[in-house]
Design an enzyme around this catalytic site. Structure first.
Site, PDB file in Angstrom:
ATOM      1  CB  CYS A 401      -0.867   0.084   1.158  1.00 33.08           C
ATOM      2  SG  CYS A 401      -2.477   1.145   0.735  1.00 33.08           S
ATOM      3  CG  HIS A 528      -3.468  -3.606   3.088  1.00 36.07           C
ATOM      4  ND1 HIS A 528      -2.489  -3.271   3.930  1.00 36.07           N
ATOM      5  CD2 HIS A 528      -4.007  -2.457   2.677  1.00 36.07           C
ATOM      6  CE1 HIS A 528      -2.495  -1.797   4.085  1.00 36.07           C
ATOM      7  NE2 HIS A 528      -3.215  -1.514   3.221  1.00 36.07           N
ATOM      8  CD  GLU A 530      -1.248  -6.459   5.113  1.00 40.63           C
ATOM      9  OE1 GLU A 530      -0.646  -6.686   3.655  1.00 40.63           O
ATOM     10  OE2 GLU A 530      -1.266  -5.284   5.580  1.00 40.63           O
TER      11      GLU A 530
HETATM   12  N1  GLN Z   1      -1.653   6.818   2.870  1.00 36.88           N
HETATM   13  C1  GLN Z   1      -1.948   5.933   1.826  1.00 36.88           C
HETATM   14  C2  GLN Z   1      -3.240   6.071   1.169  1.00 36.88           C
HETATM   15  O1  GLN Z   1      -4.394   6.553   1.683  1.00 36.88           O
HETATM   16  C3  GLN Z   1      -1.686   4.227   1.849  1.00 36.88           C
HETATM   17  C4  GLN Z   1      -2.612   3.890   2.985  1.00 36.88           C
HETATM   18  C5  GLN Z   1      -2.044   2.383   3.251  1.00 36.88           C
HETATM   19  O2  GLN Z   1      -0.996   2.301   3.231  1.00 36.88           O
HETATM   20  N2  GLN Z   1      -3.133   1.649   3.852  1.00 36.88           N
HETATM   21  O3  GLN Z   1      -3.396   5.856  -0.182  1.00 36.88           O
END
Ligand code: GLN
Length: 610
Positions: A401, A528, A530
Site C-alpha cells: 500500500c 494488503h 497480509e
Molecule cells: N496513505 C496511503 C493512502 O491513503 C496508503 C494507505 C495504506 O498504506 N493503507 O493511499
C-alpha cells in the site's frame, strides 16, 4: 430447526490476557471436532468501527472482504478458523447506539422512552442472533456454533449493557445452548512461587454479581495449575475441577488449541452444550505438525520492517503473521528487525547518530526489506531510502500500500530524475505528483471513506513473478484500504523507464501491482495481501519475499508452474512427504530435510487462493 449454540468468552483480572487468541483457539478446536464455527467480537468502545483508531494505541486496523474496518481480533478468527467474516461480526457500542438512534428518529419506538434496558440490550441480542446465522466458511446454511468474545475486562463501565444483554440472552437461548468461558489470570508470586487464586475468585464473583455464571475457567499462568490450586478454584468459583483449564506459557500461539484439546476443553464445552456424542474427536494433525515445526526452526531469515509504528508490534499484526506463515513454509525462523523509518533519514544522522547508525546496520544486515502500509508523512523519506537501498542492492523488497507508493516515488526520483516527485498526501504542491488522491474519496470525513475491502486485480502479463506466485491466475481478489493511488498520467513514463505495472484494476487505470523484472524480488502492491494469509496458506507475495530472501524463489516459482502435475493438499504434504519431516521418538519434527521441495509444495498448495 437445529438450535444455534453460543460460546461466550469473557476476561477478568487484567487486560492483555490473550482472550482473543483463546477464543480463536476454542473456535478452532470446535471446528476440528467437525462443527461449523463463526465468531463475533464485541468492542464496548463508542467508535463505530476501528477505522479511525490509531494503530499506536489500538493495534492494526484489520480489513475484511466487505470493507469493514475492524478490531485485530477478527484477524485472529479469520486466520485460525480460515473463515471470512463480515463487518457485522464486530459489534461496538457505537454501532448499537447508531442503530437504536436511527430507529428512534424513524419513529419505530412508537412514542416510548428509549432506554439502555430494554432497547439497547434488545438491539444487542437481535444483532448477535442475526449475525450468528451468517455462513462464513463458504458453505451454505447457518453455522453450528458462534463464539462471542466480549472485549475489555469484567467490571468495565462501558461493557455493562453488553453484560446485561448477554445475561438475558443466555436465559432466552436456554440451558444447553450457551456456554460461558471466563479467561482469568493466576499469578505466581516470585518470592514463594505460589499460584494465587484470589484475583480469579474476585473476578468470578464480579461476573456472578452481574448475572453471568461461568461454566469453564481458562486460567492464564506461567506453569500448569497444581491440582490443589484447581480444587481451591473449583470450590470458591463453583466450577468443577475438570472444567478448569490452564493456559500456561507456550513457545508459540499455535499450541493454544492443542493445550485446550489436551485438557479436554472440547468435552467440557460439549457437555454444557449438549453436544456430547454428536461431535467427533478433534482432528488437529496438520495444525499440530505446524506448531511443532515452528518450534524447531533455527536458521534465521531476517526481515527489516521499515515503518512508523515500530513501538507496538500489534500495529502490524497481520504483516507479522503473514511473514511468519511464509517463513514456516520456507522452514526458516523469522527474525523481524524493526526499523523506525525516520531513523534512516539524514536529520537523524545529525540529531541522533547512534540511532541512525543502528538503523542502517539493521537494514544492511537484512535478507529482505518490507515497507508496510501507513498514513501521514513521518518517516516517508526513510522509507524511500530503504526502498532505494533494496532496489540498488538486489535485496528482496515488498512494499504494501503506502510501501508500493513509496517504491513508485523512489523510482520517479532516482531513475526518472524527478527530484520533487511525491505523493500529494505529503506534498500537495509537488510538480511531479506520481501518487494522487483518488477521485471518489472524501477529504472531510475520515471514517469508512477510503477504497476499502476486496477488489479485483487483473494481471497484465503472464511473465512476471507475482502472477506465478498467485498460481498463474488471470485475476486475484485482495483487500484494500487507501485514499491515494499511482497517478495514471505518469504510468507510461515510469513503465518506459523499466518499472512494470503488472497488476491493474478492471478499468486498467488503477495500478495494483508494481514490479521490477531485473531484480531478484522487488514488488509493491496497492492492496494488503497480509489480511488473507493463513497459517497453512501463506500469502503469495509474502511467500515470494521470504523465498527470495533465503534462495528458494526459483524452487517456489517452479512449484507454482508444475502445480497441475502435483495433487495434494497441505495436510497430505505435511504427513506424506517423509523426507520433509524426520520425527524423533516423541513424534516431534526434528529437522526439515527437503527445504526447497517443501516450500515449492507449499506454494503449489497455496498459490491459488483469491
Ligand atoms: N496513505 C496511503 C493512502 O491513503 C496508503 C494507505 C495504506 O498504506 N493503507 O493511499
Amino acid at each position: 430447526m437445529k438450535k444455534m449454540k453460543y460460546v461466550l468468552v469473557t476476561g477478568g483480572v487484567v487486560s492483555g490476557l490473550g482472550k482473543g487468541v483463546t477464543a480463536s483457539s476454542i473456535g478452532l478446536l470446535l471446528k476440528a471436532c467437525g462443527l461449523r464455527v463463526t465468531s463475533i467480537k464485541i468492542d464496548p468502545y463508542l467508535n463505530s468501527d476501528a477505522g479511525t483508531m490509531s494503530p499506536f494505541e489500538h493495534g492494526e486496523v484489520f480489513v475484511l472482504d466487505d470493507g469493514g474496518e475492524v478490531d485485530l481480533d477478527l484477524g485472529n478468527y479469520e486466520r485460525f478458523l480460515d473463515v471470512k467474516l463480515t463487518r457485522d461480526n464486530n459489534i461496538t457500542t457505537g454501532k448499537i447506539y447508531q442503530y437504536v438512534l436511527d430507529k428512534e428518529r424513524r419513529g419505530d419506538y412508537l412514542g416510548k422512552t428509549v432506554q439502555v434496558v430494554p432497547h439497547i440490550t434488545d438491539a444487542i441480542q437481535e444483532w448477535i442472533e442475526r449475525v450468528a446465522m451468517i455462513p462464513v466458511d463458504g458453505k451454505e446454511g447457518p453455522p453450528d456454533v458462534c463464539v462471542i468474545e466480549l472485549g475489555g475486562t469484567i467490571g468495565d463501565i462501558e461493557s455493562m449493557p453488553f453484560i446485561e444483554a448477554l445475561g438475558q440472552f443466555s436465559y432466552c437461548v436456554g440451558a444447553g445452548n450457551f456456554c460461558l468461558i471466563h479467561v482469568s489470570l493466576v499469578p505466581v508470586l516470585n518470592v514463594v512461587g505460589e499460584q494465587k487464586t484470589k484475583p480469579t475468585q474476585h473476578s468470578v464473583r464480579g461476573l456472578r454479581g452481574l448475572g453471568l455464571t461461568p461454566n469453564i475457567l481458562a486460567c492464564r499462568s506461567t506453569t500448569a495449575l497444581d491440582e490443589n490450586v484447581k480444587e481451591k478454584l473449583s470450590q470458591f468459583c463453583h466450577v468443577s475441577a475438570e472444567n478448569i483449564i490452564t493456559l500456561y506459557d507456550v513457545p508459540n500461539i499455535w499450541h493454544i488449541p492443542l493445550l485446550l484439546r489436551d485438557q479436554k476443553a472440547h468435552e467440557a464445552i460439549f457437555k454444557v452444550l449438549n453436544l456430547l456424542g454428536t461431535a467427533k474427536e478433534p482432528s488437529l494433525k496438520e495444525w499440530t505438525a505446524r506448531a511443532e515445526i515452528c518450534d524447531t526452526l533455527h536458521e534465521p531469515v531476517r526481515v527489516a520492517l521499515v515503518g512508523k509504528y515500530t513501538g507496538l508490534s500489534d500495529s502490524y499484526l497481520s504483516v507479522l503473521k503473514a511473514l511468519l506463515h511464509a517463513s514456516v513454509a520456507c522452514r526458516k525462523k523469522l527474525v523481524v528487525d524493526w526499523i523506525a523509518a525516520s531513523d534512516l533519514e539524514d536529520v537523524t544522522e545529525t540529531e541522533n547518530l547512534d540511532a541512525y547508525k543502528a538503523a542502517w546496520k539493521l537494514l544492511k544486515g537484512a535478507d529482505a526489506v518490507l515497507v508496510p502500509g501507513g498514513f501521514g508523512d513521518r518517516g516517508v523519506q526513510g522509507k524511500i531510502l530503504a526502498a532505494k537501498y533494496a532496489r540498488e542492492n538486489g535485496i528482496p523488497f515488498l512494499g504494501i500500500c503506502l510501501g508500493m507508493q513509496i517504491a513508485v516515488i523512489e523510482y520517479a526520483r532516482s531513475v526518472l530524475g524527478l527530484k520533487d516527485a511525491n505523493s500529494t498526501e505529503f506534498d500537495s504542491n509537488t510538480r511531479n505528483p506520481c501518487v494522487i488522491f483518488m477521485p471518489e474519496g472524501s477529504k472531510t470525513h475520515m471514517g469508512g471513506t477510503m477504497r476499502l475491502g476486496s477488489r479485483r486485480t487483473y494481471f497484465q502479463v503472464m511473465d512476471c513473478k507475482s502472477v506465478k506466485l498467485y498460481g498463474n491466475r488471470r485475476f486475484i481478489d485482495e483487500r484494500h484500504r487507501h485514499r491515494y493511488e499511482v497517478n495514471p498520467d505518469m504510468v507510461a513514463h515510469l513503465e518506459n523507464a523499466g518499472l512494470s505495472f503488472t497488476g491493474k484494476d478492471e478499468t486498467g487505470c488503477r495500478m495494483e501491482i508494481v514490479e521490477l523484472h531485473d531484480h531478484p524480488y522487488y514488488i509493491g502492491a496497492q492492496f494488503h495481501p497480509e489480511f488473507k494469509s493463513r497459517p497453512g496458506k501463506p500469502s503469495a507475495l509474502f511467500l515470494g519475499l521470504i523465498a527470495a530472501a533465503c534462495g528458494q524463489l526459483d524452487a517456489v516459482l517452479q512449484g507454482c508452474e508444475s502445480r497441475e502435475k502435483v495433487s495434494c493438499d497441505i495436510g497430505n504434504c505435511l504427513n506424506s512427504n517423509k523426507k520433509v519431516y524426520q520425527k524423533n521418538v516423541n513424534g516431534y519434527a526434528t529437522k526439515p530435510a527437503n527445504i526447497i521441495g517443501d516450500a515449492a509444495i507449499y506454494s503449489y498448495c497455496n498459490g491459488v487462493h483469491s
